[in-house]
Motif scaffolding. Structure first.
Motif, short mmCIF file in Angstrom:
data_model
loop_
_atom_site.label_atom_id
_atom_site.label_comp_id
_atom_site.label_asym_id
_atom_site.label_seq_id
_atom_site.Cartn_x
_atom_site.Cartn_y
_atom_site.Cartn_z
N LEU A 29 -6.36 1.94 0.81
CA LEU A 29 -7.27 1.68 1.92
C LEU A 29 -7.96 0.33 1.78
CD1 LEU A 29 -8.43 2.88 4.51
CD2 LEU A 29 -10.23 3.94 3.15
N LEU A 52 0.82 -1.22 0.00
CA LEU A 52 0.00 0.00 0.00
C LEU A 52 0.85 1.27 0.00
CD1 LEU A 52 -0.06 1.21 3.19
CD2 LEU A 52 -1.56 -0.73 3.48
N ASP A 53 2.11 1.20 0.49
CA ASP A 53 2.98 2.38 0.45
C ASP A 53 3.24 2.82 -0.98
OD1 ASP A 53 3.19 2.63 3.19
OD2 ASP A 53 4.90 1.27 3.32
N SER A 106 -7.45 -0.38 8.14
CA SER A 106 -7.06 0.22 9.41
C SER A 106 -5.80 1.08 9.28
CB SER A 106 -6.81 -0.88 10.46
OG SER A 106 -7.99 -1.63 10.67
N HIS A 107 -5.38 1.35 8.05
CA HIS A 107 -4.17 2.15 7.84
C HIS A 107 -4.51 3.63 7.98
CE1 HIS A 107 -0.65 3.73 5.46
NE2 HIS A 107 -0.07 2.86 6.27
N HIS A 139 -2.78 6.56 7.58
CA HIS A 139 -2.44 7.50 6.53
C HIS A 139 -3.37 7.36 5.32
CE1 HIS A 139 1.96 8.41 7.91
NE2 HIS A 139 1.04 8.78 8.77
N SER A 140 -3.77 6.14 5.00
CA SER A 140 -4.70 5.97 3.88
C SER A 140 -6.04 6.62 4.20
CB SER A 140 -4.89 4.47 3.60
OG SER A 140 -3.67 3.86 3.28
N ASN A 174 -5.74 -2.29 3.31
CA ASN A 174 -5.72 -2.30 4.77
C ASN A 174 -6.63 -1.19 5.27
OD1 ASN A 174 -5.24 -2.40 7.50
ND2 ASN A 174 -3.06 -1.97 7.38
#
Length: 929
Positions: free
Chosen positions: A504, A477-478, A509-510, A512-513, A507
């Motif tokens: 998102l 995701l990064d 629950s991330h 920053h996303s 994940n």
């Protein structure tokens, strides 16, 4: 006695009184936890006055919602609650609010914000036997003495999910005009029921209170009743600290009665009197969304990606089984070959010609067919082929037509032959031709290359690098966030939103996303989704300062001032807690300091590093309203460069941001006291662009600067100016070196070099030793074409002991300037430093050019080969490789390098002319001659 009113079912408010306060002498602190008591007097049974399972537990001052909850107030409160005399009640009164009262309660809090809590002294009256008539006369003569009021900010009760507020509140003299202006209350609670004060104080009940006419309309008309305390000496207030002045100021407004009309109440201010109280609701006035509901809403908007199907057997195992069978059959055929021709091969060895080999092949095929081994090998291989058809090609049914069957058989045959060669090459590796080694670039290198292309405004190349990272690791995701940030920079908001939502979905629950999805929703004016994203982020990580700040900025856009204050207050509290934790951790890591040195420092510094007595009280005007404050944001942004600080020394900030205070820039600056001649100013200033790395006495940061760093990192420049306006108006912020640096960066991105230079001049005046200032000035001059000034700024930057936040481009651009000015030795040293720090195609290219110009052809070829390995699409690299090959006389390689240079369309006409001249000199290198 303390009293307040709460809305009730009828027209009259319900009065709540806390009476019979007990005088406590100083010397010891009240124990916690201690039981709460019913507000009913004359209960004779032991312990019956205590409320079951209800205790006063206290807590840290910083977690309270009152006025005296800042670190600098802790010493004052410790003295008042331990050393000084005080009055305690320890009472709890309860009442029921019906639905209409709840609505009225909410409306009054939203309209007035402040709730009056009155305090007064009530004389104790004893009733001699047979003198009831005289007592009635005494009731009529009773008056309010030492009448004060505390203004309780009830706004936190309108925050979602908040059911309790607790804090300490200053007590001020009760003045009708001031109370009406702040709370919209027309009459005093005590004057309304003053006829019964003494009577109820005698019997201790509150349920028999009846509303009466006020005893008097003005304190002047009241007849003073002089009473004495237990010790026989007059006392001005409940909690007093004669040696400590109040830390707030209350300036009378025009047309208000002077303070001399309530001289007794004025003594509360002089003594610094405050009252500690707690208000708790059984149910929150504003319900809060549950985390489960927020997670469900996020899943509805962005469903999570289904996990990839995992095949334990499947196609891979079918192919590996096929390889095993091929290897077994090949060994069997080799054994048969050696059985038939082994002696002949040993005798002839390498003298066998092609005709002999062809004859042996025919004899071997004949033998295999005649003996039946050929059909045995086919049967041995059949099962592996069937598994490939079923598991890899998923063919389990009959074909509809003969053409479809033939097409499939052709495709299968090609695949089986290819895999047969793979298996045979693994069995006999000596016969396999060596493959050319490929240079593998890591994900971090690709990110660096993309960043280089992005800064050089080669957006097509940058997008290619970002996409290559996504192709390599689509589940990371990064990589999606980095590509989305790049799309934000190019103002492709739709594609950026798709990238953030993709991250998102990987994940949910991330944090920053979630935050970036919320920022994009705000930019695209999809406010309902933005609120869900921001709220979900604060629920998943309640200690995240940036999440709370972005939520507050969203509420500001929605003109929801109360929730905006709530979010900013929570962000400030979390930032303060994090800084305190970092301070404690740093102290533990550095060990125990010398006792004498610590004693000297503590004598010069108060708690939290503030110089004792250095604070200056100023008049803080109440804001005209959120709309008025917001209307001047743009004006402040434009004129911020003209603002001059009262001191060039760093500003120390320790208080949390209080939204209820005016948002105009504070004129109170607490100067830092230098201790032990701190290591270096440049070390402190280098932390400006890296919040969270250093938390010394000289470090300052605010919730808005934390958010600015986050937004600049993800290139959300469209959102930064709104946060910069808050940083400018924040009492703990204001125009600082860091503020001007960020402002200059935004203008450089917009190619507004004049404004950027103006802001950088301001930054340099505030922190002359900050390497980031000089580095950014160098970039400014480089982009505007003033390479001589850029060179001076870059040289000053790299001469600092502490590096700037981004040294890669400083080395690249300084080396390029050296090459332009033909200072090749300096260019070589500069590029070598860049290659050691963060090697890339451009750093190796610069080193190769410098070495070529110095006639160091071997080193030049090595450097250019490294550059070509990292990026073989750079025409300039091929051009200099062609020059090197022409110099050393390698015709074939020179022509190949020249061919790729032409194919990639070299744009440097001077370099192309140099190559043509050298080709004419040596007589080769251009196949078109």
């Amino acid at each position: 006695m303390v009293g307040l009113q709460v809305p009730s079912l009828g027209e009259k408010d319900y009065p709540i009184l806390f009476k019979n306060g007990t005088l406590k002498l100083g010397g010891e602190r009240e124990p916690v936890p201690r039981p709460k008591k019913w507000p009913i007097a004359n209960i004779l049974a032991p312990g019956a006055n205590n409320i079951p399972d209800a205790f006063i537990v206290g807590g840290p001052y910083e977690e309270e919602e009152g006025e005296l909850n800042h670190p600098e107030d802790s010493e004052f409160r410790n003295q008042a609650e331990c050393i000084k005399k005080r009055i305690i009640w320890d009472l709890e009164s309860r009442c029921y609010l019906d639905p209409s009262a709840v609505v009225s309660f909410q409306k009054r809090i939203a309209d007035c914000r402040l709730w009056p809590v009155e305090i007064t002294r009530v004389p104790l009256v004893t009733i001699p036997k047979g003198k009831a008539g005289k007592t009635e006369k005494t009731d009529e003569e009773a008056q309010l003495s030492f009448h004060g009021v505390a203004y309780v900010n009830m706004v936190p009760l309108l925050y979602p999910g908040v059911k309790r507020i607790r804090g300490a509140f200053h007590v001020y003299p009760y003045l009708d005009s001031v109370v009406h202006e702040k709370t919209k209350c027309l009459l005093s609670l005590f004057r309304d029921i003053g006829h019964h004060l003494i009577h109820n104080n005698k019997i201790g009940g509150i349920n028999s209170l009846l509303s009466k006419q006020a005893v008097s309309k003005n304190l002047k008309e009241d007849k003073p009743v002089k009473e004495k305390d237990i010790d026989g000496r007059p006392r001005p207030g409940d909690v007093q600290a004669p040696s400590i002045k109040s830390q707030s100021s209350d300036t009378p407004l025009e047309g208000e009665p002077p303070l001399s009309h309530n001289p007794e109440g004025q003594q509360y201010v002089e003594a610094g009197t405050y009252i500690v109280l707690e208000i708790q609701l059984d149910k929150a006035l504003v319900p809060k969304r549950m985390p489960e509901e927020l997670a469900r809403r996020v899943k509805e908007m962005i469903p999570p990606r289904p996990p990839l199907t995992r095949r334990t057997g499947g196609a891979q195992k079918a192919v590996s089984d096929y390889h095993i069978q091929i290897k077994n059959i090949s060994r069997a055929i080799l054994d048969e070959y050696y059985r038939m021709f082994g002696k002949q091969v040993a005798k002839l060895e390498s003298d066998m010609d092609s005709e002999t080999l062809e004859e042996q092949k025919c004899q071997l095929s004949y033998e295999l067919n005649c003996s039946g081994k050929y059909f045995a090998f086919k049967e041995q291989l059949k099962h592996a082929v069937v598994k490939i058809v079923r598991d890899k090609y998923l063919k389990t049914t009959s074909f509809e037509s003969q053409e479809e069957l033939q097409t499939f058989i052709s495709e299968l045959y090609v695949f089986l032959v290819d895999q047969m060669h793979v298996a045979l090459n693994q069995t006999m590796p000596d016969d396999v031709q060596g493959t050319v080694a490929t240079i593998y670039t890591s994900s971090e290198q690709l990110q660096l290359f993309a960043f280089e292309a992005e800064v050089n405004e080669n957006f097509e190349m940058a997008a290619a690098y970002y996409k290559e990272r996504l192709v390599r690791e689509p589940q990371n995701l990064d990589h999606w966030l980095d590509y989305g940030a790049f799309c934000l920079l190019t103002e492709d908001n739709i594609k950026a939103q798709e990238c953030f939502q993709k991250a998102l979905s990987l994940n949910q629950s991330h944090i920053h996303s979630l935050l970036l999805c919320g920022v994009l929703a705000v930019l695209l004016e999809n406010y309902e989704q933005a609120e869900i994203f921001f709220e979900d982020a604060t629920c998943l990580e309640p200690t995240n300062v940036v999440a709370w700040t972005l939520l507050g900025l969203y509420y500001e856009i929605q003109n929801n001032d109360i929730r905006m204050e709530m979010a900013f207050h929570e962000a400030s509290k979390q930032l303060q807690a994090r800084m305190l934790q970092a301070q404690v951790t740093k102290q533990k890591s550095t060990g125990v300091e010398d006792t004498e040195e610590r004693g000297k420092r503590e004598s010069s510094l108060g708690p939290w590093g503030i110089t004792n007595g250095s604070a200056t009280a100023i008049k803080v005007e109440a804001p005209a309203g959120p709309g008025a404050a917001l209307s001047i944001l743009d004006k402040f942004l434009e004129e911020s460069s003209k603002l001059q600080s009262d001191s060039q020394e760093p500003i120390l900030t320790t208080q949390t941001w209080d939204p209820s205070i005016s948002q105009k820039p504070s004129n109170t600056f607490i100067k830092e006291i230098p201790t032990k001649k701190e290591a270096s100013k440049c070390q402190d200033s280098s932390a400006l662009l890296h919040p969270g790395l250093h938390y010394g006495v000289s470090q300052t940061t605010t919730i808005f600067m934390e958010t600015i760093h986050f937004l600049m990192k993800v290139k959300a420049v469209q959102y930064v100016h709104r946060v910069l306006a808050h940083e400018l108006l924040c009492p703990q912020g204001g125009p600082s070196c860091e503020y001007y640096l960020v402002l200059a960066q935004t203008h450089i991105l917009k190619k507004n070099f004049a404004k950027a230079e103006e802001y950088l001049q301001q930054a340099a005046q505030m922190d002359y030793l900050n390497p980031n200032v000089w580095g950014l000035k160098g970039h400014l001059y480089f982009l505007s074409g003033n390479h001589s000034e850029a060179k001076a700024c870059y040289e000053r930057t790299i001469s600092f002991v502490v590096d700037a936040s981004e040294m890669h481009f400083i080395f690249l651009r300084l080396g390029l300037i050296y090459l332009e000015e033909k200072e090749y030795e300096k260019a070589k040293k500069t590029y070598m430093q860049a290659c050691k720090r963060s090697p890339s195609c451009l750093t190796w290219l610069g080193l190769g050019i410098a070495c070529y110009r110095l006639e160091e052809l071997t080193e030049a070829e090595d450097a250019l080969s490294e550059a070509n390995a990292l990026n073989n699409y750079n025409a300039e690299v091929w051009a200099y490789l062609a020059l090197v090959c022409l110099k050393v006389g390698r015709q074939l390689e020179a022509e190949q390098a020249y061919k790729y240079m032409i194919k990639l369309k070299l744009k440097d006409e001077a370099l192309l002319a140099e190559i043509h001249t050298l080709q004419e000199t040596v007589g080769f290198g251009n196949p078109s001659f």
